[in-house]
Design a protein around this motif. Structure first.
Motif, PDB file in Angstrom:
ATOM      1  N   GLU A 198       0.829  -1.206   0.000  1.00 17.95           N
ATOM      2  CA  GLU A 198       0.000   0.000   0.000  1.00 17.95           C
ATOM      3  C   GLU A 198       0.860   1.251   0.000  1.00 17.95           C
ATOM      4  N   ASP A 199       2.100   1.126   0.536  1.00 20.26           N
ATOM      5  CA  ASP A 199       2.936   2.310   0.683  1.00 20.26           C
ATOM      6  C   ASP A 199       4.104   2.394  -0.312  1.00 20.26           C
ATOM      7  N   TYR A 200       4.561   1.246  -0.873  1.00 21.00           N
ATOM      8  CA  TYR A 200       5.759   1.306  -1.719  1.00 21.00           C
ATOM      9  C   TYR A 200       5.714   0.194  -2.763  1.00 21.00           C
ATOM     10  N   VAL A 201       6.667   0.341  -3.626  1.00 21.16           N
ATOM     11  CA  VAL A 201       6.899  -0.675  -4.676  1.00 21.16           C
ATOM     12  C   VAL A 201       8.324  -1.207  -4.471  1.00 21.16           C
ATOM     13  N   SER A 202       8.454  -2.530  -4.520  1.00 19.91           N
ATOM     14  CA  SER A 202       9.802  -3.135  -4.351  1.00 19.91           C
ATOM     15  C   SER A 202      10.284  -3.699  -5.696  1.00 19.91           C
ATOM     16  N   GLY A 203      11.575  -3.697  -5.894  1.00 20.20           N
ATOM     17  CA  GLY A 203      12.186  -4.255  -7.129  1.00 20.20           C
ATOM     18  C   GLY A 203      13.681  -3.901  -7.228  1.00 20.20           C
ATOM     19  N   TYR A 204      14.276  -4.266  -8.359  1.00 19.58           N
ATOM     20  CA  TYR A 204      15.712  -3.972  -8.560  1.00 19.58           C
ATOM     21  C   TYR A 204      15.914  -3.402  -9.961  1.00 19.58           C
ATOM     22  N   PHE A 205      17.055  -2.771 -10.133  1.00 18.31           N
ATOM     23  CA  PHE A 205      17.393  -2.143 -11.424  1.00 18.31           C
ATOM     24  C   PHE A 205      18.404  -3.027 -12.198  1.00 18.31           C
ATOM     25  N   GLU A 206      18.218  -3.091 -13.517  1.00 19.40           N
ATOM     26  CA  GLU A 206      19.208  -3.736 -14.403  1.00 19.40           C
ATOM     27  C   GLU A 206      19.832  -2.661 -15.301  1.00 19.40           C
ATOM     28  N   VAL A 207      21.159  -2.580 -15.240  1.00 18.97           N
ATOM     29  CA  VAL A 207      21.894  -1.624 -16.081  1.00 18.97           C
ATOM     30  C   VAL A 207      22.526  -2.429 -17.234  1.00 18.97           C
ATOM     31  N   GLU A 208      22.109  -2.179 -18.445  1.00 19.00           N
ATOM     32  CA  GLU A 208      22.601  -2.927 -19.622  1.00 19.00           C
ATOM     33  C   GLU A 208      23.498  -2.009 -20.472  1.00 19.00           C
ATOM     34  N   VAL A 209      24.711  -2.507 -20.843  1.00 12.69           N
ATOM     35  CA  VAL A 209      25.632  -1.759 -21.692  1.00 12.69           C
ATOM     36  C   VAL A 209      25.777  -2.507 -23.022  1.00 12.69           C
ATOM     37  N   VAL A 228       7.254   7.235  -8.036  1.00 13.13           N
ATOM     38  CA  VAL A 228       6.649   6.167  -7.234  1.00 13.13           C
ATOM     39  C   VAL A 228       6.213   6.772  -5.899  1.00 13.13           C
ATOM     40  N   GLU A 229       5.696   5.959  -5.010  1.00 12.53           N
ATOM     41  CA  GLU A 229       5.312   6.432  -3.696  1.00 12.53           C
ATOM     42  C   GLU A 229       6.549   6.580  -2.816  1.00 12.53           C
ATOM     43  N   THR A 230       6.360   7.038  -1.548  1.00 13.28           N
ATOM     44  CA  THR A 230       7.465   7.386  -0.656  1.00 13.28           C
ATOM     45  C   THR A 230       8.350   6.186  -0.377  1.00 13.28           C
ATOM     46  N   PHE A 263      24.238  -5.426 -15.455  1.00  9.02           N
ATOM     47  CA  PHE A 263      24.490  -5.400 -14.022  1.00  9.02           C
ATOM     48  C   PHE A 263      23.143  -5.245 -13.312  1.00  9.02           C
ATOM     49  N   ALA A 264      22.828  -6.163 -12.397  1.00  8.47           N
ATOM     50  CA  ALA A 264      21.555  -6.135 -11.662  1.00  8.47           C
ATOM     51  C   ALA A 264      21.819  -5.712 -10.221  1.00  8.47           C
ATOM     52  N   THR A 265      21.066  -4.700  -9.756  1.00  6.10           N
ATOM     53  CA  THR A 265      21.253  -4.218  -8.383  1.00  6.10           C
ATOM     54  C   THR A 265      20.512  -5.128  -7.422  1.00  6.10           C
ATOM     55  N   SER A 266      20.647  -4.825  -6.168  1.00  5.03           N
ATOM     56  CA  SER A 266      19.838  -5.526  -5.150  1.00  5.03           C
ATOM     57  C   SER A 266      18.412  -4.954  -5.169  1.00  5.03           C
ATOM     58  N   VAL A 267      17.498  -5.587  -4.446  1.00  7.23           N
ATOM     59  CA  VAL A 267      16.071  -5.165  -4.414  1.00  7.23           C
ATOM     60  C   VAL A 267      15.923  -3.954  -3.500  1.00  7.23           C
ATOM     61  N   HIS A 268      15.184  -2.969  -3.993  1.00  7.35           N
ATOM     62  CA  HIS A 268      14.949  -1.746  -3.224  1.00  7.35           C
ATOM     63  C   HIS A 268      13.445  -1.477  -3.161  1.00  7.35           C
ATOM     64  N   GLU A 269      13.048  -0.768  -2.114  1.00  6.81           N
ATOM     65  CA  GLU A 269      11.654  -0.345  -1.960  1.00  6.81           C
ATOM     66  C   GLU A 269      11.560   1.145  -2.248  1.00  6.81           C
ATOM     67  N   LEU A 270      10.674   1.479  -3.144  1.00  2.55           N
ATOM     68  CA  LEU A 270      10.474   2.868  -3.533  1.00  2.55           C
ATOM     69  C   LEU A 270       9.058   3.291  -3.082  1.00  2.55           C
ATOM     70  N   TYR A 271       9.004   4.397  -2.304  1.00  2.00           N
ATOM     71  CA  TYR A 271       7.694   4.859  -1.852  1.00  2.00           C
ATOM     72  C   TYR A 271       6.913   5.453  -2.997  1.00  2.00           C
ATOM     73  N   LYS A 272       5.679   5.258  -2.875  1.00  2.00           N
ATOM     74  CA  LYS A 272       4.800   5.783  -3.921  1.00  2.00           C
ATOM     75  C   LYS A 272       4.683   7.298  -3.794  1.00  2.00           C
ATOM     76  N   ASP A 273       4.235   7.888  -4.843  1.00  2.00           N
ATOM     77  CA  ASP A 273       4.001   9.330  -4.924  1.00  2.00           C
ATOM     78  C   ASP A 273       5.275  10.164  -4.772  1.00  2.00           C
ATOM     79  N   GLU A 274       6.466   9.544  -5.098  1.00  2.00           N
ATOM     80  CA  GLU A 274       7.726  10.282  -5.065  1.00  2.00           C
ATOM     81  C   GLU A 274       8.388  10.194  -6.457  1.00  2.00           C
ATOM     82  N   THR A 275       9.136  11.233  -6.832  1.00  2.00           N
ATOM     83  CA  THR A 275       9.834  11.268  -8.135  1.00  2.00           C
ATOM     84  C   THR A 275      11.325  11.034  -7.911  1.00  2.00           C
ATOM     85  N   TYR A 276      11.837  10.049  -8.638  1.00  2.00           N
ATOM     86  CA  TYR A 276      13.262   9.682  -8.520  1.00  2.00           C
ATOM     87  C   TYR A 276      13.983   9.908  -9.857  1.00  2.00           C
ATOM     88  N   THR A 277      15.208  10.361  -9.752  1.00  2.00           N
ATOM     89  CA  THR A 277      16.078  10.489 -10.950  1.00  2.00           C
ATOM     90  C   THR A 277      17.076   9.332 -10.940  1.00  2.00           C
TER      91      THR A 277
END
Length: 828
Positions: free
Chosen positions: A686-697, A771-773, A735-749
């Motif tokens: 209800e408060d966040y989204v969890s996941g990880y980032f993949e950086v592809e070169v 995403v959210e907080t 390169f795959a990062t670890s899993v992170h939680e991103l709060y909803k209703d927030e803007t990330y760069t």
């Protein structure tokens, strides 16, 4: 055994001092009484009685005596009183003795040695005894000698054995023989003198018995025996059989000649001339016409005739009948001289001969031109023999058909007559090769001498066979010039062969060679003789050679010669063509510049670049350039590719080169890359989204860039939160990062970057995610490099722990939400 004894009347030798003394007492009156005293005094020389030395003299060679030839046995004895009564000599089983001044033979059953005489002399205590012996023919081999000497009055004696004192040769051989004449005719008194010697010596044998054709002879003291006989009545070869009593049998041949006719042939003025070929003489019986014999001879010969009488002689020379003579032989030896040879005298004063089977109307030798002119007349094919005794071939010219045989020392000429024939002596030839640059050199000069090439020396006079046409060839270091000439007269030839050397921009000595007058100059302002101008003066075919210490890739040739051709002969540029006046040739060295443009992954890359002010485009650029300084300018970037370096390590985009050799470069560019960021959602609450980032070169060719370090920066738009994640791409370039939680209703760069390396160009991408907080988290730094493999298990443990925590949270909220996995691509 030989014994020598002093006779009674010779009690005292010359070396014994003896005195007699007599003394008498006067008688008394009543009685008569005579008393006589005698006193003998002997002189002693001291020492021990002994045989001092024994040797032989008068041998036929050292240590060797000959049978039937006396030799001397010498014995030296030392006697303290100078007395020897007896000398015994034993030669092997031979026993003789010398006693009481006489020779006695006590034992000699084979009569091997015969005593001749002896001598006995004294000098103080020295006794010298010599015995002359003559070995018999039965004696032979090596002999030992035993010597015994005695002085009986003083009871002295001594003996000595001499092993192998001498040997005896009892074999003979025919050492030499001579006849009293060199030529015998039938019935001549003849004598054969024979010289007989001991084997392996030249010492004559006295008293050797021999037989010549059954006649017994005996040699004199010098080994000579003469056999006299009368020559057989018929001519031919005969054999004398000579047998030696103590040697072998010999066969001696001798010839009984026929009646001799001493034959000579000369010139018409009765002068002698050497004939290079044989004369054939046929001898016929004049009455019956029977051929008696033939002779092959030269200027003189002794001809044998059966008997005296009349003969017909036919004389031939090279199948030319030169004489037919009737000769009456009345003596055993006569002489005949014929003079059929015509003669001329040449410029050296030598006689030359002419013989022909046809009429010689005229003949003369011109000394100034060294030519013989002959006029022949007749009705058949003429044959002329020209006796010249010349070592070099002569040239024959005729106004009719002619065939010439060049024989040794003469010419045999067959010609249709009547004919005018001219015969030329060798001509004088002199070739002078001149260099207009006045540099001394040694050219090869060759002259075609009828069938072979003969070498000549520059500026030297030669005598060569006359020819209507021949070839001379002059060459030097690959330059060759030929010329056709006539050698009917003496000739002097001057040829031009230009040769010079110069030093080029490499400080190397080079050569220029031409078969015509030549001027050359350097026309390169910076690099001497990389460009050269040559001016050729003359007419006809020319040949020009220019030497190069280093071969260029090619040459640029500019000329006003229309039929100019060129080729390479090793390090020489060879140019040929025809001249009508002055020809100009400009030669420029060219070297190849080859540029290959590739990226760092070895893909060819087509770009634009400049060499000086000339633009080139492509991935393989090649051009031939003259020797000069050039500037290569290449772009630092091209379609995203960035210049890396030349293959030799040079890494500037502007490069100055000197084109004095072939140059090849490979220019390399780094490959462009791009970065893609993907968010992989693994859960949502209800408060966040969890996941990880993949950086592809990925690279320019959409291929992954593996095992490279990348950076991911996650920032809150408000600037109050910033997380930096770094790691290494895997084989897929991800390169795959670890899993992170991103709060909803927030803007990330989110910013992903690859910093580049020596193969790839750096690249960066950035985007915003709303995403959210987010809950507050620690900064996570992903492992990179080889540490990935060691930390792998730790990461797995962390992920499992995170999952367990999430499950616990879900249970606390009494609810579980299942969301399908979704991917969010960020960037290009």
């Amino acid at each position: 055994m030989f014994t020598y004894s002093i006779p009674p009347n010779k009690t005292f030798t010359l070396t014994t001092l003896t005195h007699g003394l007599t003394y008498s007492i006067p008688p008394k009156k009543s009685t008569i009484s005579i008393l006589t005293f005698g006193l003998l005094i002997e002189k002693s020389y001291g020492g021990i009685f002994h045989i001092n030395k024994t040797w032989i003299t008068n041998p036929i060679k050292v240590g060797v005596v000959g049978s039937n030839k006396a030799f001397t046995l010498n014995v030296t004895i030392w006697s303290p009183y100078g007395i020897v009564d007896r000398v015994d000599i034993n030669i092997s089983d031979l026993v003789r003795y010398l006693y009481n001044g006489s020779l006695y033979e006590t034992y000699d059953p084979n009569n091997l040695f015969e005593p001749v005489d002896y001598t006995l002399t004294t000098n103080g205590g020295w006794i010298y005894f010599t015995l002359n012996l003559k070995p018999s023919w039965e004696a032979g081999g090596v002999y030992d000698v035993w010597i015994y000497a005695e002085d009986t009055s003083h009871n002295y004696s001594n003996s000595s054995t001499y092993s192998s004192l001498f040997s005896v040769t009892n074999t003979t051989y025919l050492y030499d023989y001579t006849f009293n004449k060199t030529t015998y005719f039938p019935g001549d008194p003849a004598k054969l003198t024979l010289n007989i010697a001991y084997n392996e010596t030249t010492v004559g044998v006295e008293g050797e018995t021999l037989w010549v054709n059954g006649t017994q002879l005996t040699t004199d003291p010098s080994g000579i025996a003469n056999y006299e006989f009368t020559a057989p009545s018929e001519s031919g070869t005969y054999t004398l059989n000579v047998t030696l009593a103590h040697g072998e049998t010999y066969f001696i041949n001798f010839t009984i000649s026929k009646i001799v006719l001493h034959f000579s042939i000369r010139t018409e003025t009765n002068e002698t001339i050497h004939l290079p070929s044989d004369i054939l003489i046929e001898i016929y019986n004049y009455t019956t016409g029977e051929l008696i014999g033939t002779y092959m001879t030269r200027e003189t010969s002794d001809l044998s005739l059966n008997t005296t009488g009349t003969y017909l002689l036919k004389v031939w020379y090279n199948n030319i009948k030169i004489a037919e003579i009737v000769h009456n032989q009345t003596e055993t030896e006569e002489s005949l001289t014929i003079t059929p040879i015509k003669q001329v005298r040449d410029h050296l004063g030598n006689i030359r001969g002419l013989l022909a089977n046809v009429s010689l109307l005229s003949y003369n030798f011109d000394n100034s031109t060294r030519k013989l002119n002959v006029i022949l007349n007749g009705t058949e094919t003429g044959r002329l023999s020209y006796i010249v005794n010349y070592t070099k071939p002569l040239l024959v010219l005729s106004n009719t058909t002619v065939n010439v045989q060049q024989l040794d020392g003469e010419l045999l000429i067959d010609v249709d007559v009547p004919a005018n024939v001219t015969i030329l002596d060798p001509r004088n030839l002199k070739i002078v090769v001149r260099n207009p640059f006045n540099i001394s050199f040694t050219p090869t000069i060759e002259f075609y001498n009828l069938t072979t090439w003969d070498s000549l020396t520059n500026d030297t006079l030669y005598e060569v066979p006359a020819q209507e046409e021949t070839i001379i060839k002059i060459s030097y270091k690959g330059m060759e010039s030929t010329r056709t000439i006539s050698l009917l007269e003496d000739i002097n030839i001057t040829a031009i062969l230009a040769y010079d050397t110069f030093v080029d921009y490499r400080n190397k000595s080079r050569e220029i060679i031409a078969n015509t007058s030549t001027i050359y100059e350097d026309i390169s302002p910076k690099f001497p003789y990389s460009k050269i101008r040559v001016l050729l003066n003359g007419t006809g075919i020319f040949k020009l050679l220019i030497n190069y210490s280093t071969l260029p890739a090619d040459v640029l040739i500019e000329s006003n010669v229309t039929d100019l051709k060129y080729y390479w002969n090793e390090n020489y540029l060879v140019l040929t063509g025809s001249l009508s006046s002055t020809g100009e040739i400009n030669v420029t060295e060219l070297y190849e510049l080859k540029l290959t443009i590739m990226d760092r992954l070895k893909h060819y890359l087509s770009i634009e670049l400049y060499i000086n002010t000339t633009k080139y485009k492509g991935y393989s650029i090649s051009d031939l350039l003259s020797v000069e300084n050039y500037t290569i300018k290449i772009p630092s970037r091209w379609n995203g590719f960035e210049f890396y370096a030349y293959n030799d390590g040079y890494n500037r985009t502007e490069r100055i080169i000197t084109m004095d050799e072939n140059i090849a470069f490979t220019i390399e560019y780094r490959v462009p890359t791009r970065v893609n960021i993907t968010f992989v959602k693994t859960g949502e609450t209800e408060d966040y989204v969890s996941g990880y980032f993949e950086v592809e070169v990925l690279d320019y060719y959409n291929d992954p860039v593996p095992y490279r370090n990348v950076t991911l920066i996650l920032e809150w738009a408000g600037g109050t939160y910033r997380k930096i994640l770094t790691g290494m791409t895997d084989l897929r370039g991800i390169f795959a990062t670890s899993v992170h939680e991103l709060y909803k209703d927030e803007t990330y760069t989110v910013t992903g970057s690859f910093r580049g390396d020596d193969i790839y160009v750096a690249s960066t991408t950035q985007t915003e995610v709303q995403v959210e907080t987010l809950p507050e988290e620690e900064e996570v730094v992903a492992p990179y490099g080889w540490e990935v493999y060691y930390i792998m298990f730790a990461l797995v443990g962390i992920i499992v722990t995170c999952i367990v925590v999430l499950v616990v949270l879900k249970l606390l909220k009494k609810s579980m939400v299942t969301v399908p996995k979704r991917y969010l691509r960020i960037g290009n």
